[in-house]
Every structure is written in structure tokens, then in C-alpha cells.
Design a protein around this motif. Structure first.
Motif, PDB file in Angstrom:
ATOM      1  N   VAL A  53       1.875 -11.541   3.148  1.00 47.09           N
ATOM      2  CA  VAL A  53       2.743 -11.241   3.747  1.00 47.09           C
ATOM      3  C   VAL A  53       3.328 -12.103   4.327  1.00 47.09           C
ATOM      4  O   VAL A  53       4.518 -13.162   5.109  1.00 47.09           O
ATOM      5  CB  VAL A  53       2.875  -9.266   4.355  1.00 47.09           C
ATOM      6  N   ARG A  77       6.726 -14.981   5.825  1.00 45.70           N
ATOM      7  CA  ARG A  77       7.554 -14.825   6.375  1.00 45.70           C
ATOM      8  C   ARG A  77       7.713 -16.121   7.141  1.00 45.70           C
ATOM      9  O   ARG A  77       8.973 -15.822   7.372  1.00 45.70           O
ATOM     10  CB  ARG A  77       7.471 -13.161   7.765  1.00 45.70           C
ATOM     11  N   ASP A  94      10.099 -18.386   5.340  1.00 43.54           N
ATOM     12  CA  ASP A  94      11.410 -18.282   5.090  1.00 43.54           C
ATOM     13  C   ASP A  94      11.690 -18.463   6.159  1.00 43.54           C
ATOM     14  O   ASP A  94      12.396 -18.996   6.723  1.00 43.54           O
ATOM     15  CB  ASP A  94      10.907 -16.513   5.016  1.00 43.54           C
ATOM     16  N   GLY A 110      -1.742  -5.117  -9.866  1.00 45.48           N
ATOM     17  CA  GLY A 110      -0.501  -5.147  -9.201  1.00 45.48           C
ATOM     18  C   GLY A 110      -1.012  -5.399  -7.646  1.00 45.48           C
ATOM     19  O   GLY A 110      -0.014  -4.655  -6.602  1.00 45.48           O
ATOM     20  N   ASP A 111      -1.904  -5.838  -7.398  1.00 48.10           N
ATOM     21  CA  ASP A 111      -3.013  -5.689  -5.428  1.00 48.10           C
ATOM     22  C   ASP A 111      -2.404  -7.254  -5.426  1.00 48.10           C
ATOM     23  O   ASP A 111      -2.887  -7.649  -3.964  1.00 48.10           O
ATOM     24  CB  ASP A 111      -4.313  -5.213  -6.006  1.00 48.10           C
ATOM     25  N   MET A 112      -1.499  -7.847  -6.090  1.00 49.40           N
ATOM     26  CA  MET A 112      -1.161  -9.342  -4.952  1.00 49.40           C
ATOM     27  C   MET A 112       0.067  -9.562  -5.348  1.00 49.40           C
ATOM     28  O   MET A 112       0.694  -8.892  -6.994  1.00 49.40           O
ATOM     29  CB  MET A 112      -1.624 -11.108  -5.613  1.00 49.40           C
ATOM     30  N   MET A 113       1.278 -10.118  -5.129  1.00 51.63           N
ATOM     31  CA  MET A 113       2.969 -11.059  -5.427  1.00 51.63           C
ATOM     32  C   MET A 113       2.442 -11.341  -6.483  1.00 51.63           C
ATOM     33  O   MET A 113       1.631 -12.576  -6.446  1.00 51.63           O
ATOM     34  CB  MET A 113       3.982 -11.015  -3.857  1.00 51.63           C
ATOM     35  N   ASP A 163       7.938 -12.547  -7.793  1.00 54.03           N
ATOM     36  CA  ASP A 163       8.217 -12.222  -6.751  1.00 54.03           C
ATOM     37  C   ASP A 163       8.634 -12.716  -5.376  1.00 54.03           C
ATOM     38  O   ASP A 163       9.568 -12.479  -4.305  1.00 54.03           O
ATOM     39  CB  ASP A 163       6.962 -11.129  -5.670  1.00 54.03           C
ATOM     40  N   ILE A 174      11.642 -13.054  -3.323  1.00 52.68           N
ATOM     41  CA  ILE A 174      11.958 -12.681  -2.294  1.00 52.68           C
ATOM     42  C   ILE A 174      13.049 -14.564  -1.397  1.00 52.68           C
ATOM     43  O   ILE A 174      13.341 -13.929  -0.710  1.00 52.68           O
ATOM     44  CB  ILE A 174      11.154 -12.497  -1.220  1.00 52.68           C
ATOM     45  N   SER A 222      -0.583  -2.722  -3.951  1.00 51.18           N
ATOM     46  CA  SER A 222      -0.405  -2.057  -3.125  1.00 51.18           C
ATOM     47  C   SER A 222       0.810  -3.904  -3.053  1.00 51.18           C
ATOM     48  O   SER A 222       1.120  -4.589  -1.399  1.00 51.18           O
ATOM     49  CB  SER A 222      -1.673  -3.468  -1.961  1.00 51.18           C
ATOM     50  N   GLY A 223       0.300  -4.514  -3.843  1.00 45.91           N
ATOM     51  CA  GLY A 223       1.391  -5.474  -3.750  1.00 45.91           C
ATOM     52  C   GLY A 223       3.010  -6.001  -3.800  1.00 45.91           C
ATOM     53  O   GLY A 223       3.978  -6.431  -3.340  1.00 45.91           O
ATOM     54  N   ASP A 224       3.645  -4.551  -4.388  1.00 47.02           N
ATOM     55  CA  ASP A 224       4.532  -3.783  -4.081  1.00 47.02           C
ATOM     56  C   ASP A 224       4.795  -3.461  -2.977  1.00 47.02           C
ATOM     57  O   ASP A 224       5.828  -3.430  -2.628  1.00 47.02           O
ATOM     58  CB  ASP A 224       4.764  -2.425  -5.551  1.00 47.02           C
ATOM     59  N   ALA A 263       3.699  -4.894  -0.656  1.00 46.04           N
ATOM     60  CA  ALA A 263       3.916  -6.469   0.227  1.00 46.04           C
ATOM     61  C   ALA A 263       5.176  -6.242  -0.149  1.00 46.04           C
ATOM     62  O   ALA A 263       5.542  -7.038   1.481  1.00 46.04           O
ATOM     63  CB  ALA A 263       2.811  -6.998  -0.569  1.00 46.04           C
ATOM     64  N   LYS A 264       5.658  -6.515  -1.254  1.00 47.88           N
ATOM     65  CA  LYS A 264       6.843  -7.391  -1.909  1.00 47.88           C
ATOM     66  C   LYS A 264       7.997  -6.063  -1.240  1.00 47.88           C
ATOM     67  O   LYS A 264       9.298  -7.085  -0.384  1.00 47.88           O
ATOM     68  CB  LYS A 264       7.165  -6.654  -2.708  1.00 47.88           C
ATOM     69  N   ARG A 317       7.486  -4.215   2.501  1.00 44.32           N
ATOM     70  CA  ARG A 317       7.551  -4.789   3.773  1.00 44.32           C
ATOM     71  C   ARG A 317       8.165  -6.173   3.243  1.00 44.32           C
ATOM     72  O   ARG A 317       9.295  -5.978   5.272  1.00 44.32           O
ATOM     73  CB  ARG A 317       6.111  -4.465   4.016  1.00 44.32           C
ATOM     74  N   LEU A 318       8.034  -6.971   2.307  1.00 46.73           N
ATOM     75  CA  LEU A 318       8.324  -8.440   3.076  1.00 46.73           C
ATOM     76  C   LEU A 318       9.886  -8.203   3.292  1.00 46.73           C
ATOM     77  O   LEU A 318      10.468  -8.717   4.043  1.00 46.73           O
ATOM     78  CB  LEU A 318       8.118  -8.949   2.098  1.00 46.73           C
ATOM     79  N   LYS A 319      10.779  -7.474   2.611  1.00 46.25           N
ATOM     80  CA  LYS A 319      11.577  -7.734   2.002  1.00 46.25           C
ATOM     81  C   LYS A 319      12.598  -6.813   3.515  1.00 46.25           C
ATOM     82  O   LYS A 319      13.980  -8.003   3.839  1.00 46.25           O
ATOM     83  CB  LYS A 319      12.403  -6.460   0.807  1.00 46.25           C
ATOM     84  N   LEU A 368      11.308  -7.089   6.868  1.00 51.05           N
ATOM     85  CA  LEU A 368      11.530  -7.707   7.660  1.00 51.05           C
ATOM     86  C   LEU A 368      12.038  -9.144   7.409  1.00 51.05           C
ATOM     87  O   LEU A 368      12.789  -9.346   8.318  1.00 51.05           O
ATOM     88  CB  LEU A 368       9.728  -8.121   7.439  1.00 51.05           C
ATOM     89  N   LEU A 369      12.057  -9.728   6.554  1.00 48.67           N
ATOM     90  CA  LEU A 369      13.085 -10.607   6.029  1.00 48.67           C
ATOM     91  C   LEU A 369      14.185 -10.380   6.691  1.00 48.67           C
ATOM     92  O   LEU A 369      15.082 -11.216   7.008  1.00 48.67           O
ATOM     93  CB  LEU A 369      12.764 -10.872   5.022  1.00 48.67           C
ATOM     94  N   ASP A 427      14.388 -10.455  10.538  1.00 45.39           N
ATOM     95  CA  ASP A 427      13.894 -11.702  11.223  1.00 45.39           C
ATOM     96  C   ASP A 427      15.477 -12.976  10.576  1.00 45.39           C
ATOM     97  O   ASP A 427      15.394 -13.666  11.450  1.00 45.39           O
ATOM     98  CB  ASP A 427      13.174 -12.564   9.871  1.00 45.39           C
ATOM     99  N   ARG A 428      15.917 -12.828   9.304  1.00 47.90           N
ATOM    100  CA  ARG A 428      16.621 -13.860   9.119  1.00 47.90           C
ATOM    101  C   ARG A 428      18.380 -13.446   9.697  1.00 47.90           C
ATOM    102  O   ARG A 428      19.067 -14.593   9.961  1.00 47.90           O
ATOM    103  CB  ARG A 428      17.806 -13.317   7.398  1.00 47.90           C
ATOM    104  N   GLN A 444      22.565 -14.411   2.109  1.00 44.96           N
ATOM    105  CA  GLN A 444      22.704 -15.413   2.116  1.00 44.96           C
ATOM    106  C   GLN A 444      23.894 -15.976   1.558  1.00 44.96           C
ATOM    107  O   GLN A 444      24.134 -15.709   0.511  1.00 44.96           O
ATOM    108  CB  GLN A 444      21.775 -16.613   2.306  1.00 44.96           C
TER     109      GLN A 444
END
Lengths: 263, 92
Positions: free
Chosen positions: A146, A150, A153, A182-185, A189, A193, B12-14, B16-17, B19-21, B23-24, B27-28, B64
């Protein structure tokens, strides 16, 4: 026609310097004349990763201040006929150089070299501005985390604002075993993003640590990360190379063991 | 994947995704999720005067888009609002 590529990431510790070293060395192996420039003034490391730390006489700041000619500061890598390093200064800070001075330096180097690779410092301050000032294109390095994404970006936005013509993404230190669980993007993904072109993915490979210990870039070796870096170099040259299968060899038995493994 | 993973919570990967979305988005656009929520509610109020919309399916986000003026990308507010029905204003 020479091309100036800045390797950047925003966040520190994601693999900018390792990527710079491997991309520079790889392009030299592909018979291009390459100069690597370490723009991380005060925290130089590209010399160590390249194994050239004992040969530094002059540095980037010396060149910019006119204490020496460019040729005197360039270290020739004896292992490859076309590879040179312009090291950074260790006892100065980022304000020792201005973006205008970097542009002028790069324009002089364009006449000599096919590829100029700039290793950018972490952050978005003066050091970043210096590094991107003369660049034609950028390689944005991130890891599937993350915080790194971030920052990537933010960097992509700044590169666009500074009219860098082309920006490509390198996803570093990906672990396919964790992605599968499933523990890493996944690569998809991350690309989804950041929505920029993916130029390569490099697996988390212990051989990278070993190669850094030895000061010998891994690119072109049989190690998975070495292959991944060579593919990136070929794509930089415009070749179409399919993405490497990063899952590594996993035997029938290890898969079976994984199936019955408890959490 | 182990057999027991099937019954686990979200990976946890999902997480993270997702949360990032979020967050961005802030941010953007330099725009916090709170402000986005306020905008969303106001949009619902305005559109609801004229149409019956699916408020759960409503999705607004900062994306965008290409701009003609300075040939670059600029942030844009895009809203996806599923319409269930039109309000019949004459029988009000």
C-alpha cells in the motif's frame, strides 16, 4: 539518438538503485553505450551495488562545479566495454546541484552515450527535481504494498506535471506464492490501480541480495530476477517480450503439501 | 490455497487493494473521503427530485480524463447513478 531514463519511486527501499544497476548493465550487455548517474547526493549507493566503490576519484558535484572534466569523473566498468558510472558526492547535499545544471550535464552526455540512466533519490524534493530535469522517460519502481503504491501514484502525477513523455511501471519483489494465497496484490491489481504501462515484474529473489553482496548486477543470469531484468532491458529497446512466469518451479509434492497446510 | 482458507475472511491482498483505492481518491484530488460523502449525499438529493435512483448502487469517484486545454490529464468527478424509474412530476 540517445535516451535519458530516470529510475524513480517516491518511497525509499523499493529497489531503485538495484533496478538502475541492472537496467544499465543489461543495456550495456545488449551492446548499447550506457552511463549510469547516481543523483542521490549525500547517500550514494549505486557505486556499491555496481562494485565500483574503490575506483571513485571525482563525482557529480565535482563535474557540475567545474573541478574536473566529465571524462575524468566517469568510471569505466571493466567487465563491460560500454558501461560507465558517474558517482554521486557523499559529503554534500541535494542543493549542491540545480535542475538547470543537471540538464546541461545530460545534454553533454547525450553526444557520447545511447542510454543515460539516472538513479533518483527517494522523496519528491530537490533531489527528485534534479533527477527528472533532463529525463526523456521514467521507470517507476514499486512493490506490491500500500505505502509504495501510494507513493508511486504521487510520483506518476508529478512526472506527468513535469511533462516526462513516457512513464513505465516496474513491480518489484513480487511473491507469487503470496499472490496465489490472496495475501499480496497481484500484478493486475497494481497495474489497475496505477493505470500506467507495465514494463516488467521482478520476483522477490534471494539472488538479488547475493549479487548486491558481491557488487555484481544479476541481469542476464539464470536466476529468475536476472531474467526478469534482462526482459525489461529488451522491452526498453522496443522488443516485444512476453511476461516471465514468476511462480518458479513448484513440484507436485509442494503443491500437495500446500493443499493440506493449516493456517 | 489450503482447504481451510475457504472459510476465512477477506484476503489481506484484497483489503490492501480496497484501502489503496480509497486512499488514492483523496490523494489524487486533494479531497478527503468525508467531502466525497457529502458530495454524494447532495447529488442523491438533487437527482431524487426528478428520478428514483438506486442509492446503494450509486458510485462517485475521482478519475483522470483527457483535457483539451493543456493537452494533459486532469482529475474528473465521475458519477455512476443507476436509475430505477422517472418520477411522474405531473401527478405530484
Amino acid at each position: 539518438m540517445s535516451e535519458v531514463i530516470v529510475v524513480t519511486s517516491g518511497k525509499g527501499g523499493v529497489g531503485k538503485t538495484t533496478t538502475s544497476a541492472n537496467v544499465g548493465t543489461g543495456l550495456a550487455k545488449l551492446n548499447k553505450k550506457v552511463v549510469l548517474i547516481d543523483t542521490d547526493i549525500g547517500l550514494r549507493n549505486l557505486d556499491v551495488v555496481m562494485g565500483l566503490e574503490n575506483r571513485i576519484v571525482y563525482n557529480l558535484v565535482d563535474v557540475v562545479e567545474g573541478n574536473c572534466r566529465i571524462k575524468q569523473a566517469l568510471i569505466k566498468d571493466k567487465r563491460y566495454p560500454n558501461l560507465y558510472l558517474l558517482p554521486s558526492a557523499q559529503t554534500r547535499d541535494k542543493t549542491s546541484v540545480t535542475p538547470e545544471q543537471m540538464k546541461k550535464l545530460i545534454d553533454e552526455l547525450r553526444e557520447e552515450f545511447d542510454y543515460i540512466i539516472l538513479d533518483c533519490p527517494a522523496g519528491i524534493e530537490q533531489g527528485f527535481k534534479n533527477a527528472i530535469a533532463g529525463a526523456d522517460r521514467a521507470l517507476v519502481v514499486t512493490t506490491p504494498e500500500v505505502s509504495a503504491i501510494r507513493d508511486a501514484d504521487r510520483i506518476i502525477g508529478l512526472l506527468e506535471a513535469n511533462e516526462i513523455k513516457r512513464t513505465d511501471l516496474i513491480v518489484n519483489r513480487i511473491r507469487m506464492d503470496m499472490v496465489k494465497k490472496g495475501d499480496m496484490m497481484s500484478l493486475d491489481d497494481v497495474v489497475d490501480i496505477l493505470s500506467i504501462n507495465l514494463i516488467g515484474a521482478v520476483p522477490d529473489d534471494e539472488n538479488i541480495v547475493i549479487s548486491t553482496n558481491n557488487g555484481e548486477p544479476l541481469v542476464g543470469s539464470d536466476a529468475l530476477a536476472g531474467k526478469a531484468y534482462m526482459n525489461i532491458c529488451k522491452r526498453i529497446l522496443g522488443e516485444e517480450v512476453p511476461l516471465l512466469d514468476l511462480s518458479g518451479k513448484s513440484s507436485f509434492w509442494s503443491k500437495l503439501a500446500g493443499l493440506f497446510k493449516k493456517n | 490455497m489450503g482447504l481451510f482458507d475457504l472459510f476465512k475472511k477477506k484476503n489481506s491482498g484484497d483489503v490492501a487493494k480496497d484501502r489503496l483505492k480509497l486512499l488514492l481518491v483523496s490523494d489524487r484530488a486533494n479531497c478527503s473521503p468525508d467531502v466525497m460523502e457529502l458530495i454524494k449525499n447532495d447529488i442523491i438529493n438533487v437527482i431524487s427530485k426528478y428520478m428514483i435512483i438506486d442509492t446503494d448502487g450509486l458510485d462517485i469517484q475521482i478519475t483522470q480524463t483527457e483535457s483539451d486545454s493543456n493537452n494533459g490529464m486532469v482529475p474528473a468527478l465521475s458519477a455512476n447513478i443507476p436509475i430505477k424509474d422517472m418520477k411522474n412530476r405531473s401527478t405530484k
